[in-house]
Design a protein around this motif. Structure first.
Motif, short mmCIF file in Angstrom:
data_model
loop_
_atom_site.label_atom_id
_atom_site.label_comp_id
_atom_site.label_asym_id
_atom_site.label_seq_id
_atom_site.Cartn_x
_atom_site.Cartn_y
_atom_site.Cartn_z
N ALA A 61 46.78 55.99 58.85
CA ALA A 61 47.15 54.65 59.56
C ALA A 61 47.99 54.84 60.65
O ALA A 61 48.18 54.16 61.76
CB ALA A 61 47.75 53.68 58.39
N ILE A 62 49.04 55.69 60.37
CA ILE A 62 50.28 56.09 61.47
C ILE A 62 49.64 56.60 62.84
O ILE A 62 49.80 56.26 63.75
CB ILE A 62 51.17 57.07 60.96
N GLY A 63 48.51 57.44 62.58
CA GLY A 63 48.01 58.23 63.64
C GLY A 63 46.64 57.35 64.55
O GLY A 63 46.39 57.82 65.53
N GLU A 64 46.41 55.98 63.96
CA GLU A 64 45.35 55.58 64.39
C GLU A 64 45.61 55.00 65.60
O GLU A 64 46.74 54.63 66.11
CB GLU A 64 44.62 54.37 63.48
N THR A 65 44.63 55.00 66.77
CA THR A 65 44.95 54.80 68.29
C THR A 65 44.12 53.45 68.83
O THR A 65 44.62 52.58 69.16
CB THR A 65 44.76 56.17 69.12
N MET A 66 42.99 53.96 68.85
CA MET A 66 41.99 52.88 69.54
C MET A 66 41.82 51.52 69.00
O MET A 66 41.92 50.53 69.64
CB MET A 66 40.45 53.66 69.81
N ALA A 67 41.70 51.47 67.80
CA ALA A 67 41.55 50.37 66.87
C ALA A 67 42.74 49.63 66.90
O ALA A 67 42.99 48.38 67.20
CB ALA A 67 41.11 50.41 65.35
N VAL A 68 44.21 50.15 66.90
CA VAL A 68 45.28 49.40 67.05
C VAL A 68 45.39 48.98 68.57
O VAL A 68 45.96 47.76 68.55
CB VAL A 68 46.28 50.50 66.72
N LEU A 69 45.07 49.82 69.65
CA LEU A 69 45.44 49.46 70.96
C LEU A 69 44.67 48.18 71.23
O LEU A 69 45.11 47.33 72.04
CB LEU A 69 44.78 50.61 71.63
N PHE A 75 35.57 49.76 64.89
CA PHE A 75 36.56 48.88 64.20
C PHE A 75 37.32 48.14 64.95
O PHE A 75 37.44 46.87 64.65
CB PHE A 75 37.36 49.81 63.18
N GLY A 76 37.96 48.73 65.94
CA GLY A 76 38.70 47.76 66.83
C GLY A 76 37.78 46.75 67.73
O GLY A 76 38.52 45.80 67.99
N PHE A 77 36.58 47.10 67.91
CA PHE A 77 35.69 46.01 68.75
C PHE A 77 35.63 44.93 67.75
O PHE A 77 35.60 43.77 68.00
CB PHE A 77 34.46 46.81 68.88
N PHE A 78 35.34 45.25 66.25
CA PHE A 78 35.11 44.32 65.24
C PHE A 78 36.36 43.44 65.13
O PHE A 78 36.17 42.08 65.08
CB PHE A 78 34.79 44.97 63.91
N GLY A 79 37.42 43.88 65.14
CA GLY A 79 38.70 43.19 65.01
C GLY A 79 39.03 42.44 66.13
O GLY A 79 39.22 41.32 66.03
N LEU A 80 38.80 42.91 67.54
CA LEU A 80 38.79 42.26 68.66
C LEU A 80 37.90 40.98 68.96
O LEU A 80 38.36 39.83 69.30
CB LEU A 80 38.72 43.10 69.91
N TRP A 86 46.80 44.76 60.55
CA TRP A 86 46.69 45.07 59.07
C TRP A 86 45.42 45.07 58.45
O TRP A 86 45.09 46.04 57.74
CB TRP A 86 47.62 44.03 58.28
N LEU A 87 44.52 44.02 58.87
CA LEU A 87 43.15 43.89 58.26
C LEU A 87 42.38 45.11 58.80
O LEU A 87 41.23 45.41 58.19
CB LEU A 87 42.80 42.51 58.76
N VAL A 88 42.54 45.37 60.08
CA VAL A 88 41.66 46.47 60.68
C VAL A 88 42.03 47.82 60.10
O VAL A 88 40.92 48.52 59.61
CB VAL A 88 41.80 46.54 62.08
N LEU A 89 43.43 48.14 59.88
CA LEU A 89 43.65 49.37 59.51
C LEU A 89 43.36 49.53 57.86
O LEU A 89 43.12 50.50 57.46
CB LEU A 89 45.33 49.86 59.72
N ALA A 90 43.51 48.41 57.22
CA ALA A 90 43.19 48.26 55.84
C ALA A 90 41.90 48.97 55.57
O ALA A 90 41.55 49.62 54.69
CB ALA A 90 43.71 47.07 55.23
N VAL A 91 40.65 48.09 56.21
CA VAL A 91 39.53 48.66 56.14
C VAL A 91 39.29 50.10 56.37
O VAL A 91 38.57 50.74 55.78
CB VAL A 91 38.62 47.81 57.01
#
Length: 660
Positions: free
Chosen positions: A234-242, A143-148, A170-175
């Motif tokens: 959502a609060i605990g997500e790490t790699m996609a947010v990073l 997901f993070g790769f897709f968002g990046l 927001w878009l990445v975490l929403a999915v």
């Protein structure tokens, strides 16, 4: 031989036949007591794990709290090089990305759940439901790769910035939270009896009015629980947010400005931190742990209060009206007797007349009167009612289609860019050079190695713990606390589990950065998944089989080992496979427990680099994007294969149960 004959034969073999009907020996009683204590000890592993996570993270956080004080720790200034360790800006960043992702993800998830349970046909629901399940299995690093690569440039073009910031997150975490909220909301909606819907249709309500005025209010507590658990994800997500947040530890000036969160800052700084800086990172872990435990506690309290609500006067229709203050069982039965099943939107004169006469709800309002009042309050002209119904059903269909399209888009994005890289050399070769050219075989082996080791550690403990909860435990404070600990363990952010693994397994136990350290941390993450699915599988075994075995003289352990567990095995295997898929896609847990050395692990004390970390390094640093696409494709293929296999096992188990 009939089914009942075969069951009788199995029961007879388990208990030794009628001849075995004799007083249980002292040795047998001691054996049963020892097994019960063993199962209780396995169940208490979840409690011990939760306690140790808090103790070790707090112990590591104690230096910064004692030296700078809680007030400065909760200040705005995060500048470790200057000796400032305030986390308030990071906490605000976590809140901002969580609230924004919920604002986007919750309507989409609830709409998708309504579409699957209330509108879609069986075939369409099967396709979209499979898409939701598969979307849940996509690793966060993908997901993070897709968002990046995809979302960030789009946001940058729309806002004029670099694309890093709250909007992209927001878009990445929403999915990412859609599958969790959708699945739990579907469970809540399916728990509403069909009689409630039929009564609403018979009173002239459209399908939209029935959903909005009857079904959703009845399922509101389950939906609230789903949203709270999605908030925890959502609060605990790490790699996609990073990968897309921008990593600026300040209060953002706008939705397109870079910011940072608690999880992303831990992952960013942990590799080079020391002293008070590292202690402050563990302090963030304590904050995340307390937030997760509090959310689980809220969900359990709300659920317990809802389940313990008075059930007096609930008829067949009134049973689904959660929270309706009713003492009118005769009214509920009368409503069931008077209304007949009608097509949505077909008016019933008597019901319509009654609806017009119903006043405000009172404490003794009956189920039928409540439904009539709700429908009457939203009734309009027939043409407008039909038009609104069509529009809203179209919105729900769009939510389901959009969810499927998101999965298709992610798979297509990874496949189109990753397929050209696929070759035997890429799969079985070794990376070499500064740009990590060549293959990824060592990362594949490391991933499978640590996952298999974690499964071997987790499965026996989880299955025996589930046996205790389903077969031996009596409801009480201990069992309640065990279940709360298991739920808390399942909601602990992966980066917090990584911090705990580093503090306990790497440092305190002296295992170092190794397969074993990572496997132990992963086993704790897999434990609640396997526990929950195994307990549900055991409870699904019909009770009469147990009674027959007991009647033939079988002991508790004979019944469990020779009848219950073999009958529940397909569903237990499904839970294990799902847990394996979760472990393969984990990044933050293994980030600081396994290491990043690219080598072929042989012993459990060897280090290695899993595919998730390899993908993160390639994509985030821009080292070799083609290899990143190929790694993402193989990783997704492995996890999707495990999830599809789990669905197939579940389907076969359900078909077998229907056949019997």
């Amino acid at each position: 031989m009939t089914t009942h004959d075969s069951e009788a034969t199995a029961i007879s073999q388990a208990g030794g036949g009628p001849a075995s009907l004799k007083q249980v020996s002292r040795a047998t009683r001691m054996k049963e007591a020892a097994l019960r204590n063993l199962f209780l000890a396995c169940a208490c592993v979840a409690v011990l794990a939760v306690v140790l996570i808090f103790v070790f993270t707090f112990w590591k956080a104690a230096p910064v709290l004692s030296q700078i004080g809680l007030g400065e720790f909760l200040s705005l200034d995060w500048a470790p090089t200057s000796g400032h360790y305030g986390i308030l800006a990071l906490l605000a960043g976590s809140a901002i990305v969580t609230v924004g992702s919920l604002a986007i993800g919750v309507p989409l998830a609830v709409g998708c759940a309504v579409f699957l349970t209330e509108i879609a046909g069986r075939k369409v629901a099967g396709v979209v439901g499979a898409a939701v399940d598969l979307l849940a299995g996509v690793p966060s690093v993908v997901f993070g790769f897709f968002g990046l690569v995809v979302l960030r440039p789009l946001v940058a073009g729309a806002t004029g910035g670099l694309g890093f910031g709250a909007l992209t997150v927001w878009l990445v975490l929403a999915v990412m939270i859609v599958p969790t909220i959708t699945t739990l909301t579907m469970d809540a909606l399916r728990s509403i009896p069909m009689g409630v819907r039929e009564a609403s249709f018979a009173m002239g309500a459209t399908r939209w009015q029935t959903i909005y005025k009857v079904v959703l209010p009845a399922a509101r507590m389950g939906i609230v629980n789903a949203v709270v658990l999605g908030m925890g994800r959502a609060i605990g997500e790490t790699m996609a947010v990073l990968m897309v947040v921008g990593n600026a530890p300040v209060i953002p000036a706008g939705i397109a400005s870079p910011l940072s969160t608690l999880t992303s800052q831990i992952a960013l700084d942990m590799g080079y931190s020391s002293g008070l800086h590292r202690s402050a990172l563990f302090g963030m872990g304590v904050v995340l742990f307390l937030i997760s435990a509090a959310l689980v506690g809220i969900v359990r309290m709300v659920s317990a209060e809802h389940e313990g609500a008075p059930r007096r006067g609930r008829g067949r229709v009134g049973g689904a009206m959660a929270g309706a203050e009713t003492q009118a069982a005769p009214q509920g039965k009368a409503a069931t007797a008077q209304v007949s099943v009608a097509k949505p939107g077909t008016p019933v004169n008597a019901a319509g007349t009654a609806a017009a006469a119903v006043g405000p709800a009172s404490a003794a309002e009956g189920s039928r009167a409540r439904i009539q009042r709700l429908l009457a309050s939203g009734a309009g002209k027939g043409a407008n009612k039909g038009r609104v119904n069509d529009v809203m059903l179209g919105v729900f269909r769009a939510a389901g289609i959009l969810t499927s399209c998101v999965l298709a888009l992610i798979i297509a994005f990874v496949a189109v860019n990753g397929l050209p890289v696929m070759s035997l050399d890429f799969v079985f070769g070794w990376p070499h050079g500064v740009n990590a050219e060549g293959g990824i075989f060592p990362t594949i082996v490391s991933t499978l190695y640590v996952t298999a080791l974690a499964m071997l550690i987790c499965t026996p403990v989880a299955v025996l713990a589930a046996v205790y909860l389903a077969e031996y435990a009596k409801q009480g404070r201990l069992v309640t606390f065990i279940r709360y600990a298991a739920d808390t363990l399942s909601s602990v952010p992966s980066i917090v589990m990584g911090l705990f693994g580093y503090a306990m397994f790497v440092e305190a136990m002296g295992l170092g950065l190794s397969m074993l350290s990572a496997a132990l941390a992963l086993a704790l993450m897999m434990l609640p998944i396997v526990m929950r699915t195994t307990e549900e599988a055991i409870r699904a075994v019909p009770r009469y089989i147990r009674w027959g075995a007991y009647g033939l003289g079988a002991t508790k352990w004979q019944v469990v080992s020779k009848i219950v567990l073999p009958s529940a095995f397909p569903r237990i295997a499904t839970g294990i496979v799902l847990a394996i898929g979760r472990a393969i896609g984990e990044t933050a847990v293994v980030l600081y427990t396994m290491g990043q050395a690219i080598n072929l692990p042989v012993t459990p004390l060897d280090s290695g680099r899993p595919m998730t970390i390899h993908l993160y390094e390639l994509a985030n640093e821009g080292i070799n994007m083609q290899a990143a696409y190929g790694t993402a494709l193989l990783l997704m293929a492995m996890i999707l294969a495990f999830n599809l296999f789990a669905r197939q096992l579940s389907r076969r188990s359900a078909n077998k149960a229907k056949g019997n």
